[in-house]
Design an enzyme around this catalytic site. Structure first.
Site, PDB file in Angstrom:
ATOM      1  N   TYR A 176      -0.837  -4.648   3.375  1.00  0.00           N
ATOM      2  CA  TYR A 176      -0.265  -3.348   3.032  1.00  0.00           C
ATOM      3  C   TYR A 176      -0.596  -3.037   1.574  1.00  0.00           C
ATOM      4  O   TYR A 176      -0.395  -3.878   0.701  1.00  0.00           O
ATOM      5  CB  TYR A 176       1.260  -3.353   3.210  1.00  0.00           C
ATOM      6  CG  TYR A 176       1.724  -3.968   4.507  1.00  0.00           C
ATOM      7  CD1 TYR A 176       1.328  -3.431   5.730  1.00  0.00           C
ATOM      8  CD2 TYR A 176       2.549  -5.090   4.510  1.00  0.00           C
ATOM      9  CE1 TYR A 176       1.750  -3.997   6.928  1.00  0.00           C
ATOM     10  CE2 TYR A 176       2.978  -5.664   5.694  1.00  0.00           C
ATOM     11  CZ  TYR A 176       2.569  -5.111   6.907  1.00  0.00           C
ATOM     12  OH  TYR A 176       2.982  -5.682   8.087  1.00  0.00           O
ATOM     13  N   ARG A 177      -1.060  -1.825   1.328  1.00  0.00           N
ATOM     14  CA  ARG A 177      -1.405  -1.483  -0.051  1.00  0.00           C
ATOM     15  C   ARG A 177      -0.132  -1.290  -0.874  1.00  0.00           C
ATOM     16  O   ARG A 177       0.921  -0.931  -0.342  1.00  0.00           O
ATOM     17  CB  ARG A 177      -2.280  -0.235  -0.081  1.00  0.00           C
ATOM     18  CG  ARG A 177      -1.541   1.071   0.097  1.00  0.00           C
ATOM     19  CD  ARG A 177      -2.505   2.245   0.125  1.00  0.00           C
ATOM     20  NE  ARG A 177      -1.788   3.511   0.106  1.00  0.00           N
ATOM     21  CZ  ARG A 177      -2.323   4.666   0.468  1.00  0.00           C
ATOM     22  NH1 ARG A 177      -3.578   4.713   0.879  1.00  0.00           N
ATOM     23  NH2 ARG A 177      -1.614   5.776   0.404  1.00  0.00           N
ATOM     24  N   ARG A 189       3.778  -0.003   0.868  1.00  0.00           N
ATOM     25  CA  ARG A 189       3.442   1.025   1.866  1.00  0.00           C
ATOM     26  C   ARG A 189       3.128   0.360   3.208  1.00  0.00           C
ATOM     27  O   ARG A 189       2.012  -0.053   3.480  1.00  0.00           O
ATOM     28  CB  ARG A 189       2.248   1.854   1.403  1.00  0.00           C
ATOM     29  CG  ARG A 189       1.840   2.925   2.412  1.00  0.00           C
ATOM     30  CD  ARG A 189       0.471   3.482   2.073  1.00  0.00           C
ATOM     31  NE  ARG A 189      -0.102   4.185   3.199  1.00  0.00           N
ATOM     32  CZ  ARG A 189      -0.825   3.615   4.157  1.00  0.00           C
ATOM     33  NH1 ARG A 189      -1.043   2.312   4.135  1.00  0.00           N
ATOM     34  NH2 ARG A 189      -1.320   4.327   5.146  1.00  0.00           N
ATOM     35  N   TRP A 190       4.152   0.234   4.028  1.00  0.00           N
ATOM     36  CA  TRP A 190       3.923  -0.269   5.386  1.00  0.00           C
ATOM     37  C   TRP A 190       4.374   0.784   6.382  1.00  0.00           C
ATOM     38  O   TRP A 190       5.428   1.384   6.263  1.00  0.00           O
ATOM     39  CB  TRP A 190       4.615  -1.598   5.629  1.00  0.00           C
ATOM     40  CG  TRP A 190       6.049  -1.729   5.199  1.00  0.00           C
ATOM     41  CD1 TRP A 190       7.016  -0.758   5.147  1.00  0.00           C
ATOM     42  CD2 TRP A 190       6.680  -2.940   4.762  1.00  0.00           C
ATOM     43  NE1 TRP A 190       8.191  -1.276   4.705  1.00  0.00           N
ATOM     44  CE2 TRP A 190       8.029  -2.612   4.473  1.00  0.00           C
ATOM     45  CE3 TRP A 190       6.265  -4.254   4.616  1.00  0.00           C
ATOM     46  CZ2 TRP A 190       8.944  -3.558   4.021  1.00  0.00           C
ATOM     47  CZ3 TRP A 190       7.171  -5.190   4.173  1.00  0.00           C
ATOM     48  CH2 TRP A 190       8.494  -4.843   3.880  1.00  0.00           C
ATOM     49  N   LEU A 191       3.545   1.042   7.372  1.00  0.00           N
ATOM     50  CA  LEU A 191       3.868   2.029   8.389  1.00  0.00           C
ATOM     51  C   LEU A 191       4.959   1.478   9.299  1.00  0.00           C
ATOM     52  O   LEU A 191       5.106   0.269   9.473  1.00  0.00           O
ATOM     53  CB  LEU A 191       2.625   2.397   9.186  1.00  0.00           C
ATOM     54  CG  LEU A 191       1.471   2.975   8.350  1.00  0.00           C
ATOM     55  CD1 LEU A 191       0.298   3.353   9.235  1.00  0.00           C
ATOM     56  CD2 LEU A 191       1.927   4.179   7.535  1.00  0.00           C
ATOM     57  N   ARG A 194       4.430  -1.392  11.873  1.00  0.00           N
ATOM     58  CA  ARG A 194       3.825  -2.649  11.446  1.00  0.00           C
ATOM     59  C   ARG A 194       4.876  -3.763  11.356  1.00  0.00           C
ATOM     60  O   ARG A 194       6.068  -3.509  11.150  1.00  0.00           O
ATOM     61  CB  ARG A 194       3.143  -2.479  10.086  1.00  0.00           C
ATOM     62  CG  ARG A 194       2.020  -1.462  10.073  1.00  0.00           C
ATOM     63  CD  ARG A 194       0.871  -1.876  10.959  1.00  0.00           C
ATOM     64  NE  ARG A 194      -0.271  -0.994  10.818  1.00  0.00           N
ATOM     65  CZ  ARG A 194      -1.328  -1.009  11.611  1.00  0.00           C
ATOM     66  NH1 ARG A 194      -1.379  -1.867  12.612  1.00  0.00           N
ATOM     67  NH2 ARG A 194      -2.328  -0.174  11.426  1.00  0.00           N
ATOM     68  N   GLU A 238       0.125 -15.906  12.876  1.00  0.00           N
ATOM     69  CA  GLU A 238      -1.157 -15.698  12.197  1.00  0.00           C
ATOM     70  C   GLU A 238      -1.617 -16.967  11.485  1.00  0.00           C
ATOM     71  O   GLU A 238      -2.816 -17.236  11.408  1.00  0.00           O
ATOM     72  CB  GLU A 238      -1.048 -14.542  11.200  1.00  0.00           C
ATOM     73  CG  GLU A 238      -0.936 -13.167  11.819  1.00  0.00           C
ATOM     74  CD  GLU A 238       0.491 -12.693  12.021  1.00  0.00           C
ATOM     75  OE1 GLU A 238       0.694 -11.510  12.315  1.00  0.00           O
ATOM     76  OE2 GLU A 238       1.416 -13.534  11.888  1.00  0.00           O
ATOM     77  N   ASP A 287      -8.169   7.580   0.574  1.00  0.00           N
ATOM     78  CA  ASP A 287      -7.962   6.651   1.673  1.00  0.00           C
ATOM     79  C   ASP A 287      -9.199   6.536   2.548  1.00  0.00           C
ATOM     80  O   ASP A 287     -10.229   7.181   2.306  1.00  0.00           O
ATOM     81  CB  ASP A 287      -6.748   7.085   2.496  1.00  0.00           C
ATOM     82  CG  ASP A 287      -6.081   5.917   3.187  1.00  0.00           C
ATOM     83  OD1 ASP A 287      -5.342   5.174   2.516  1.00  0.00           O
ATOM     84  OD2 ASP A 287      -6.324   5.737   4.392  1.00  0.00           O
TER      85      ASP A 287
END
Length: 488
Positions: A176-177, A189-191, A194, A238, A287
């Site tokens: 995440y940026r 910034r996580w949608l 996510r 992961e 972006d």
């Protein structure tokens, strides 16, 4: 070849001529972006800027700037080998009962290997050779890139964000940026769909008045980085998947200030908390769409501690109009997606995400059509099967005589096998990437499916055209004549 950490990978790339050391002083403000962009568009090497202007920490860029380097990072020698990784994930996602004793015996080593890849937790780790706390925490000492002229602030781009939900044992990894707000604060910034955002939402529901622990690793080994952007089954962490790619267990260490476990070999780790209700406006930023995105509000991550190697490397990238590094990653990971989709839909012959489509906004699927309406079933399957495709706006489905990766073929199929009214599927009010300003409402928009297959009885009442094909004997005869014709 397997790589134990980022430096091991860089040594291997340098030996292959895939890493270039830049000793000329270069600024992380705009200049590195332009250099990396030009290099990527020429399929050039990874770049290690050894003298970033104003900083004493080298910057690594364009690491995954070619599909081949992505394959190297996943332990493969060629992009084509990534389909084997996809087959492994397809099996782990939906394991089939063994067909007999021999089949069960043959599969046993794979499942034993998966079970043996639980991460290994160390007491001491390179990522904690230097520990900075209190007033010593200063993001201004890191050479964080400022990528585009209209960007709001420097942006951390390759941060591997580690979270855990209150009801889960395993951790989530996501990229995440993070906009730098000041000495010790960034915007996360996580949608909303996510893993990190879902973990945080569950925490807020269970512990609304308590800060949420987060860690961000920069410069992890390639298998761990790529494991975070691969469609790993929910039952597999992961970290365990990275171990499978690497062929050895992922080494972790407990964060200094929380129970989160971070990659032991990471170059830099940011530790801290998101405090209840602390939000900030993020953006605008250039972006992967090729445009600056809208400003939106996201949680603020307060960094209480920075741990790092003594001679740390800062890993960075930029996003912009394709091709960029995320688009290249998409090209490589495309090969992983194909077997996963084929496991659920065996009729799929190929699946392609054109990089010009911003990695995921358009998909081309070729199928062995078996009945009327088959193309529409596949469209709906693509949109719903993997969460990676929930933001795919356009799905083109055509027959297996078409090369999904050749636009000449695809456009021919669309223009000769489609009636716009009959063969277009439109769906309203579906999830859309909030960065997609073309949608009428942020985060909500429509999807289009294009059925460019041959039409069966029931789909048309007309006689369907037969494709023109030359007589094979004539083709062979002309092949023999060709060297004599003087046309080459």
């Amino acid at each position: 070849m397997k790589y134990s950490d980022l430096r091991d990978f860089l040594r291997a790339l340098e030996a292959r001529g895939e890493l270039k050391r830049i000793q000329t002083p270069v600024s992380p403000i705009l200049e590195m972006t332009e250099i990396c962009d030009r290099t990527l568009r020429r399929s050039g090497p990874a770049l290690l800027f050894e003298k970033p202007i104003g900083f004493d920490m080298p910057v690594l860029g364009n690491l995954f700037g070619t599909p081949q380097r992505v394959a190297f990072g996943m332990g493969a020698e060629d992009v084509s080998e990534l389909r084997e990784i996809g087959r492994l994930l397809a099996l782990l996602k939906e394991p089939e009962p063994p067909k007999g004793l021999k089949d069960a015996w043959d599969k046993l080593p794979l499942f034993k290997k998966v079970l043996s890849m639980a991460p290994k937790v160390l007491k001491d780790a390179p990522c904690q050779e230097v520990i900075l706390e209190g007033e010593d925490v200063d993001l201004g000492r890191l050479p964080v890139q400022h990528c585009w002229p209209g960007d709001a602030a420097p942006l951390i781009t390759w941060g591997l964000t580690i979270t855990r939900g209150p009801n889960k044992e395993r951790q989530n990894l996501g990229i995440y940026r993070q906009q730098v707000l000041g000495r010790n604060k960034v915007i996360m910034r996580w949608l909303s769909h996510r893993g990190g955002a879902l973990d945080y939402r569950e925490w807020c529901q269970k512990h609304p008045d308590r800060p949420y622990p987060v860690a961000v690793a920069l410069g992890a080994d390639p298998a761990t980085i790529l494991g975070a952007v691969t469609p790993v089954p929910d039952t597999l962490s992961e970290y365990a998947f990275a171990g499978l790619l690497r062929g050895q267990r992922t080494e972790l260490v407990k964060a200094v200030g929380s129970d989160l476990q971070v990659p032991a070999s990471a170059e830099i780790v940011l530790e801290g908390h998101i405090h209840p209700g602390e939000m900030a406006d993020e953006g605008p930023y250039g972006d992967h769409t090729g445009y600056y995105n809208e400003v939106d509000r996201f949680p603020v991550f307060t960094i209480e501690r920075i741990t790092r190697r003594r001679d740390a490397i800062y890993h960075s990238t930029y996003t912009g109009r394709p091709p960029d590094e995320p688009a290249v990653l998409g090209v490589a990971l495309n090969e992983v997606f194909v077997p996963i989709l084929q496991k659920q839909f065996p009729e799929i012959v190929d699946f392609y995400l054109p990089p010009e489509g911003c990695s995921y906004r358009m998909a081309v699927v070729t199928i062995r059509k078996q009945y009327p309406g088959h193309a529409k079933r596949v469209m709906l399957g693509v949109w719903s099967f993997l969460r990676q495709f929930m933001y795919t706006k356009f799905v083109i489905v055509t027959d297996d005589d078409i090369d999904a990766r050749d636009w000449n073929d695809v456009i021919w199929a669309i223009t000769t096998r489609m009636d716009p009214k009959r063969d277009t599927v439109l769906i309203d009010n579906t999830p859309i990437d909030y960065l997609d300003f073309a949608s009428p409402v942020s985060g909500l928009g429509s999807k289009m499916g294009l059925d460019a297959t041959h039409k069966w009885p029931g789909e048309t009442s007309r006689e369907w055209g037969r494709a023109i094909r030359q007589d094979p004997a004539v083709k062979q005869r002309v092949d023999e004549l060709w060297p004599l014709l003087g046309l080459d």
